[in-house]
Scaffold this motif. Structure first.
Motif, mmCIF file in Angstrom:
data_model
loop_
_atom_site.group_PDB
_atom_site.id
_atom_site.type_symbol
_atom_site.label_atom_id
_atom_site.label_comp_id
_atom_site.label_asym_id
_atom_site.label_seq_id
_atom_site.Cartn_x
_atom_site.Cartn_y
_atom_site.Cartn_z
ATOM 1 N N PHE A 129 168.788 55.337 30.288
ATOM 2 C CA PHE A 129 169.020 53.902 30.141
ATOM 3 C C PHE A 129 167.768 53.220 29.609
ATOM 4 C CE2 PHE A 129 167.328 54.317 34.438
ATOM 5 C CZ PHE A 129 166.442 53.252 34.545
ATOM 6 N N ALA A 130 167.969 52.029 29.081
ATOM 7 C CA ALA A 130 166.868 51.221 28.554
ATOM 8 C C ALA A 130 166.968 49.822 29.133
ATOM 9 C CB ALA A 130 166.924 51.165 27.026
ATOM 10 N N THR A 131 165.808 49.157 29.228
ATOM 11 C CA THR A 131 165.773 47.820 29.824
ATOM 12 C C THR A 131 165.321 46.779 28.798
ATOM 13 O OG1 THR A 131 163.587 48.334 30.747
ATOM 14 C CG2 THR A 131 165.502 48.716 32.165
ATOM 15 N N SER A 132 164.544 45.804 29.207
ATOM 16 C CA SER A 132 164.360 44.596 28.407
ATOM 17 C C SER A 132 163.716 44.810 27.042
ATOM 18 C CB SER A 132 163.549 43.564 29.196
ATOM 19 O OG SER A 132 162.261 44.052 29.471
ATOM 20 N N ALA A 133 162.788 45.753 26.896
ATOM 21 C CA ALA A 133 162.114 45.921 25.606
ATOM 22 C C ALA A 133 163.110 46.275 24.516
ATOM 23 C CB ALA A 133 161.035 46.992 25.707
ATOM 24 N N VAL A 134 164.060 47.147 24.831
ATOM 25 C CA VAL A 134 165.108 47.495 23.869
ATOM 26 C C VAL A 134 166.170 46.414 23.839
ATOM 27 C CG1 VAL A 134 166.924 49.151 23.313
ATOM 28 C CG2 VAL A 134 164.690 49.967 24.108
ATOM 29 N N ARG A 135 166.544 45.919 24.999
ATOM 30 C CA ARG A 135 167.601 44.908 25.092
ATOM 31 C C ARG A 135 167.293 43.676 24.244
ATOM 32 N NH1 ARG A 135 167.728 44.432 30.547
ATOM 33 N NH2 ARG A 135 166.352 42.639 30.699
ATOM 34 N N ASP A 136 166.039 43.259 24.221
ATOM 35 C CA ASP A 136 165.668 42.026 23.523
ATOM 36 C C ASP A 136 165.249 42.241 22.074
ATOM 37 O OD1 ASP A 136 166.116 40.797 25.943
ATOM 38 O OD2 ASP A 136 164.008 40.776 26.536
ATOM 39 N N ALA A 137 165.158 43.481 21.644
ATOM 40 C CA ALA A 137 164.723 43.753 20.271
ATOM 41 C C ALA A 137 165.814 43.358 19.276
ATOM 42 C CB ALA A 137 164.375 45.224 20.108
ATOM 43 N N ARG A 138 165.402 42.757 18.184
ATOM 44 C CA ARG A 138 166.369 42.291 17.179
ATOM 45 C C ARG A 138 167.145 43.440 16.547
ATOM 46 N NH1 ARG A 138 166.011 41.778 11.949
ATOM 47 N NH2 ARG A 138 163.772 42.215 11.915
#
Length: 310
Positions: free
Chosen positions: A78-87
């Motif tokens: 799973f991935a969290t905010s760094a990937v989630r927020d990337a354009r």
């Protein structure tokens, strides 16, 4: 069975291997960690850079090999905010999947909060009553509250220690005006959420997870990590308030010399301390307990719940 949890976070990519089955406590068997600092590999448009994507693919491939070497039967990536927020998150996820075969599940902030809450609930048990759980990650702050395993309230705010340091504290040591401005920003953001929790009544126990809280507890006198996870550890607001100005006046190298502070996290500790202090103040917490389990354990526990009894 042997499970592996692959956590692609803002600071690190961490593979945790555990021996687990339904109804039993997961037993750690192996840990493989890489300091990727994905949040620092974004370009001016908020996209993960080509170099960042290259590094992510490489690190995931290494973790996959480590999981195979350790006999992992099932991988939970799973991935969290760094990937989630990337354009360009979708493009990067597709590339990771194509080149490694690993399909990363991107958790929402609310899912992070709920899974971390589940881990804390299982660690402390039903006798803990109503729990308030606070987690400071590299990219976000999660807060959850409830009596059951599913929290009654859960929020995620863009107040991670790494994110705030990169965006708002460029100096080393940080400029006092920048520290004051960040303090105001953090408190305004958290204050908007307090009412959602206060209407539910006071917690019986306040719990904190994450590396940031463990480091802050250690420098204020908590037991060392080598003494094991079952030693009670706490962080008192009064002690933290005394340390915040001291940390703000130190360089990264000086902070790295403090007990329990890793070199890789020392640069983020001022921002993390400001968030921790604000959360404890605004939620009226005098003392909180450190929970050894957090998001990764929550992911494992949820998977075991879905497996059912053997």
């Amino acid at each position: 069975m042997r499970l592996g949890v692959l956590d692609v976070g803002s600071n690190t990519v961490h593979l945790l291997v555990v021996d687990a089955h339904p109804g039993a406590c997961p037993l750690p068997a192996h840990s493989h960690k890489a300091d990727l600092r994905l949040a620092q590999l974004l370009d001016a448009d908020g996209a993960i850079s080509a170099d960042g994507a290259d590094l992510l693919v490489s690190v995931v491939r290494e973790a996959l090999q480590a999981a195979e070497d350790k006999g992992v039967e099932e991988l939970l990536p799973f991935a969290t905010s760094a990937v989630r927020d990337a354009r360009n998150a979708e493009d990067v996820l597709a590339r990771v999947r194509e080149e490694t075969g690993v399909k990363l599940q991107v958790l929402t902030g609310a899912e992070e909060a709920r899974l971390t809450f589940l881990a804390a609930r299982r660690w402390f048990g039903w006798s803990a009553g109503k729990l308030l759980v606070i987690d400071i990650g590299g990219g976000s702050l999660e807060v959850a509250f409830g009596l059951d395993e599913e929290p009654d309230a859960a929020v995620s705010l863009p107040l991670g220690a790494g994110r705030l340091t990169l965006a708002r504290l460029p100096g080393d040591p940080p400029v006092p005006d920048d520290v004051r401005a960040l303090r105001r920003h953090v408190r305004a953001e958290i204050a908007r959420t307090v009412g959602e929790f206060s209407r539910l009544g006071p917690p019986d126990r306040v719990v904190a997870t994450s590396k940031t809280f463990r480091q802050l507890a250690r420098i204020t006198g908590a037991a060392r990590s080598v003494e094991g996870p079952y030693v009670p550890r706490e962080l008192k607001r009064q002690s933290l308030e005394g340390w915040v100005p001291r940390l703000s006046g130190m360089t990264t190298a000086e902070r790295a010399g403090l007990p329990g502070v890793s070199e890789g996290r020392a640069g983020q500790l001022v921002a993390g301390a400001l968030v921790a202090e604000a959360a404890m103040d605004l939620f009226d917490v005098e003392c909180l307990e450190i929970c050894p389990w957090a998001l990764r354990e929550g992911v494992i526990l949820r998977r075991l719940d879905h497996m059912g009894p053997v």
